[in-house]
Design a protein around this motif. Structure first.
Motif, mmCIF file in Angstrom:
data_model
loop_
_atom_site.group_PDB
_atom_site.id
_atom_site.type_symbol
_atom_site.label_atom_id
_atom_site.label_comp_id
_atom_site.label_asym_id
_atom_site.label_seq_id
_atom_site.Cartn_x
_atom_site.Cartn_y
_atom_site.Cartn_z
ATOM 1 N N ALA A 175 -29.485 11.794 -10.153
ATOM 2 C CA ALA A 175 -28.046 12.076 -10.265
ATOM 3 C C ALA A 175 -27.771 13.080 -11.385
ATOM 4 O O ALA A 175 -26.853 13.909 -11.274
ATOM 5 C CB ALA A 175 -27.285 10.780 -10.542
ATOM 6 N N LEU A 176 -28.582 13.048 -12.429
ATOM 7 C CA LEU A 176 -28.409 13.987 -13.545
ATOM 8 C C LEU A 176 -28.925 15.360 -13.158
ATOM 9 O O LEU A 176 -28.258 16.383 -13.366
ATOM 10 C CB LEU A 176 -29.147 13.451 -14.780
ATOM 11 N N ARG A 177 -30.107 15.381 -12.554
ATOM 12 C CA ARG A 177 -30.726 16.646 -12.129
ATOM 13 C C ARG A 177 -29.785 17.433 -11.230
ATOM 14 O O ARG A 177 -29.635 18.646 -11.352
ATOM 15 C CB ARG A 177 -32.010 16.306 -11.360
ATOM 16 N N ALA A 178 -29.155 16.683 -10.316
ATOM 17 C CA ALA A 178 -28.275 17.323 -9.334
ATOM 18 C C ALA A 178 -27.086 18.016 -10.000
ATOM 19 O O ALA A 178 -26.542 18.982 -9.474
ATOM 20 C CB ALA A 178 -27.779 16.272 -8.336
ATOM 21 N N GLU A 179 -26.698 17.536 -11.178
ATOM 22 C CA GLU A 179 -25.519 18.090 -11.864
ATOM 23 C C GLU A 179 -25.845 19.362 -12.647
ATOM 24 O O GLU A 179 -24.951 20.131 -12.994
ATOM 25 C CB GLU A 179 -24.968 17.056 -12.866
ATOM 26 N N VAL A 202 -34.009 7.483 -19.710
ATOM 27 C CA VAL A 202 -34.516 7.223 -21.071
ATOM 28 C C VAL A 202 -34.195 5.781 -21.470
ATOM 29 O O VAL A 202 -33.113 5.287 -21.165
ATOM 30 C CB VAL A 202 -33.869 8.198 -22.097
ATOM 31 N N GLU A 203 -35.169 5.146 -22.103
ATOM 32 C CA GLU A 203 -34.911 3.824 -22.696
ATOM 33 C C GLU A 203 -35.078 3.954 -24.205
ATOM 34 O O GLU A 203 -35.783 4.855 -24.691
ATOM 35 C CB GLU A 203 -35.918 2.789 -22.166
ATOM 36 N N LEU A 204 -34.469 3.045 -24.928
ATOM 37 C CA LEU A 204 -34.583 3.063 -26.391
ATOM 38 C C LEU A 204 -36.050 3.111 -26.817
ATOM 39 O O LEU A 204 -36.410 3.741 -27.813
ATOM 40 C CB LEU A 204 -33.903 1.820 -26.992
ATOM 41 N N SER A 205 -36.917 2.429 -26.060
ATOM 42 C CA SER A 205 -38.349 2.352 -26.408
ATOM 43 C C SER A 205 -38.952 3.738 -26.632
ATOM 44 O O SER A 205 -39.915 3.879 -27.381
ATOM 45 C CB SER A 205 -39.121 1.617 -25.316
ATOM 46 N N VAL A 253 -34.891 15.142 -17.600
ATOM 47 C CA VAL A 253 -33.926 15.398 -16.514
ATOM 48 C C VAL A 253 -34.453 14.903 -15.176
ATOM 49 O O VAL A 253 -34.125 15.448 -14.125
ATOM 50 C CB VAL A 253 -33.583 16.907 -16.428
ATOM 51 N N SER A 254 -35.272 13.851 -15.217
ATOM 52 C CA SER A 254 -35.880 13.380 -13.965
ATOM 53 C C SER A 254 -34.910 12.552 -13.116
ATOM 54 O O SER A 254 -35.087 12.430 -11.912
ATOM 55 C CB SER A 254 -37.133 12.564 -14.269
ATOM 56 N N TYR A 255 -33.885 11.953 -13.744
ATOM 57 C CA TYR A 255 -32.978 11.070 -12.999
ATOM 58 C C TYR A 255 -32.211 11.898 -11.971
ATOM 59 O O TYR A 255 -31.510 12.861 -12.321
ATOM 60 C CB TYR A 255 -32.001 10.409 -13.967
ATOM 61 N N GLY A 298 -33.066 13.462 -28.709
ATOM 62 C CA GLY A 298 -33.819 12.381 -28.063
ATOM 63 C C GLY A 298 -32.909 11.284 -27.533
ATOM 64 O O GLY A 298 -33.317 10.468 -26.710
ATOM 65 N N LEU A 299 -31.646 11.284 -28.009
ATOM 66 C CA LEU A 299 -30.734 10.206 -27.590
ATOM 67 C C LEU A 299 -29.722 10.663 -26.542
ATOM 68 O O LEU A 299 -28.910 9.863 -26.077
ATOM 69 C CB LEU A 299 -29.937 9.686 -28.806
ATOM 70 N N GLU A 300 -29.765 11.952 -26.160
ATOM 71 C CA GLU A 300 -28.663 12.496 -25.365
ATOM 72 C C GLU A 300 -28.427 11.771 -24.030
ATOM 73 O O GLU A 300 -27.287 11.607 -23.601
ATOM 74 C CB GLU A 300 -28.804 14.016 -25.163
ATOM 75 N N ASN A 301 -29.496 11.279 -23.391
ATOM 76 C CA ASN A 301 -29.312 10.575 -22.106
ATOM 77 C C ASN A 301 -28.633 9.218 -22.305
ATOM 78 O O ASN A 301 -28.163 8.605 -21.350
ATOM 79 C CB ASN A 301 -30.662 10.357 -21.409
ATOM 80 N N LEU A 302 -28.628 8.742 -23.561
ATOM 81 C CA LEU A 302 -28.088 7.401 -23.837
ATOM 82 C C LEU A 302 -26.659 7.459 -24.377
ATOM 83 O O LEU A 302 -26.167 6.499 -24.975
ATOM 84 C CB LEU A 302 -28.997 6.671 -24.834
#
Ligand code: FAD
Ligand code: EPU
Length: 335
Positions: A196-200, A131-134, A192-194, A107-111
């Motif tokens: 720049a991340l999706r593209a990778e 992802v936000e901490l919330s 994976v909605s962001y 759950g924290l991997e994007n951060l």
């Protein structure tokens, strides 16, 4: 507990501002924290709490006590597929993310690779790459200096929103976070909605937490300057939130304006775009400048003071306001 005097804080803030603290202490236990608070009370001075110093601008010397939180420890409990991870405020955020992934708590991997301490994460509801901490916060425990007791706030009570929380308002300078509890999962749910991340990612929906973390870390390293070589505080400005009407007006004039509609009807604009289009990217005045590759990052190239940094930022804020009618707020806490 060793209270030091006249300590240079340049190594304790990632903008490398050379301010000094009249008194400085690193606390490793709750008892030490209370001793430190008693020391400040005796002098009638509010203490300044520091974690990793990656989101502060020090505009001068600090007359009172700087308390560096160094409480350590991580605990994990299992409830079916749920994993409740409680980490002490002085743990390093990035190391906690790596530890959780290695333990199969997801759950924290994007951060990953966000500098600073666990205790500071709720203050501005840290967020990155979708992802936000919330999304994972269960509760926050801390010392309430007014009530003189430990209190645990539920995630809801923390009132987290974009780069904001109760700790910047009602509980500002009153609540010292001692630990944070996160609700993670043994089952991976890739976010994976962001773009720049999706593209990778070759197969975004099937990406493992490890792959997501790895790619986010690579994107971040390519996009953000390393504060150890080019001192900075990450994004210096928050992305401004404006009304839908104002956004429609601006988009009519500037169709390429980077923006994201928010669930509450407001529209978030990219501060980086506004600064970039105002001609500030790569511009330097004295020892302070905007990074040549990242228009939202102010770099302190030459050990300048916090006042120099704010004066530089004020010119950018004035330009953006004049040109677009949008106010840019500073993200780091100014002392
Ligand atoms: P500090 O700078 O030490 O403190 C920040 C504020 O929180 C201060 O007001 C301090 O008093 C208060 N505080 C700290 N600890 C506590 C505590 N335990 N109890 C009460 N108050 C406390 N942020 C993001 O959200 N997303 C990003 O992607 C991101 N990227 C960054 C990249 C770089 C290169 C840098 C330098 C910064 C970035 N940041 C990002 C900002 C920063 O990493 C976060 O805000 C982080 O949470 C700050 O942690 P810290 O321990 O360094 O806080
Ligand atoms: N852009 C420009 N010029 C630039 C850089 C970016 O025009 O020099 C435009 C691009 O069009 C891009 C948009 O700005 O689409 C947004 O850029 P980016 O995706 O790099 O994100 P950001 O808004 O600059 C935010 C956070 C970061 C976080 C990243 C990734 C804020 C204030 N900043 O940056 O957080 O890591 O998204 O999610 O919300 C921080 O808070 O310190 C921080 C680094």
């Amino acid at each position: 507990m060793n209270i030091m005097q006249n300590v240079d804080l340049a190594g304790f803030n990632t903008l490398a501002v050379p301010a000094r603290a009249a008194y400085f202490v690193e606390v490793t236990t709750l008892d030490e924290l209370q001793e430190a608070l008693a020391f400040s009370r005796q002098r009638n001075q509010a203490p300044v709490v520091l974690g990793g110093g990656s989101n502060v601008v020090l505009t001068g010397d600090i007359d009172g006590l700087v308390i560096r939180l160094a409480l350590r420890g991580v605990e994990c409990s299992e409830h079916g597929d749920e994993r409740l991870v409680t980490a002490a405020a002085g743990e390093n955020w990035h190391e906690l993310v790596c530890y959780c992934i290695a333990q199969g708590c997801y759950g924290l991997e994007n951060l990953i690779a966000i500098p600073g301490s666990v205790g500071a994460a709720p203050i501005q509801n840290i967020g990155a790459y979708g992802v936000e901490l919330s999304k994972v916060l269960e509760s926050v425990t801390g010392w309430d200096c007014e009530q003189s007791q430990l209190r645990t706030l539920s995630a809801e009570q923390c009132q987290l929103s974009y780069r904001d929380s109760i700790f910047k308002h009602e509980l500002k300078d009153r609540f010292i976070i001692t630990s944070v509890c996160l609700r993670l999962s043994a089952i991976a749910h890739p976010e994976v909605s962001y773009p720049a991340l999706r593209a990778e990612l070759s197969d975004p929906e099937q990406a493992s937490p490890q792959q997501i973390a790895e790619h986010v870390a690579v994107i971040r390293a390519a996009k953000l300057p390393d504060y150890r070589r080019e001192p900075n505080a990450g994004s210096f400005f928050k992305n401004p939130l404006i009304s839908a009407e104002k956004a429609t007006e601006l988009l009519g004039q500037y169709p390429s304006l980077a923006h994201w509609p928010m669930p509450n009807g407001q529209v978030k604009l990219a501060a980086a775009w506004l600064v970039d289009q105002s001609g500030w990217k790569g511009r330097r005045e004295g020892g302070v400048g905007i990074h040549p590759k990242q228009a939202i990052v102010v770099v302190n190239y030459d050990a300048c003071s916090g006042r120099d940094i704010l004066a530089f930022a004020a010119q950018i804020q004035a330009d953006v306001l004049r040109k677009y009618g949008v106010t840019l707020d500073i993200e780091p806490r100014v002392y």
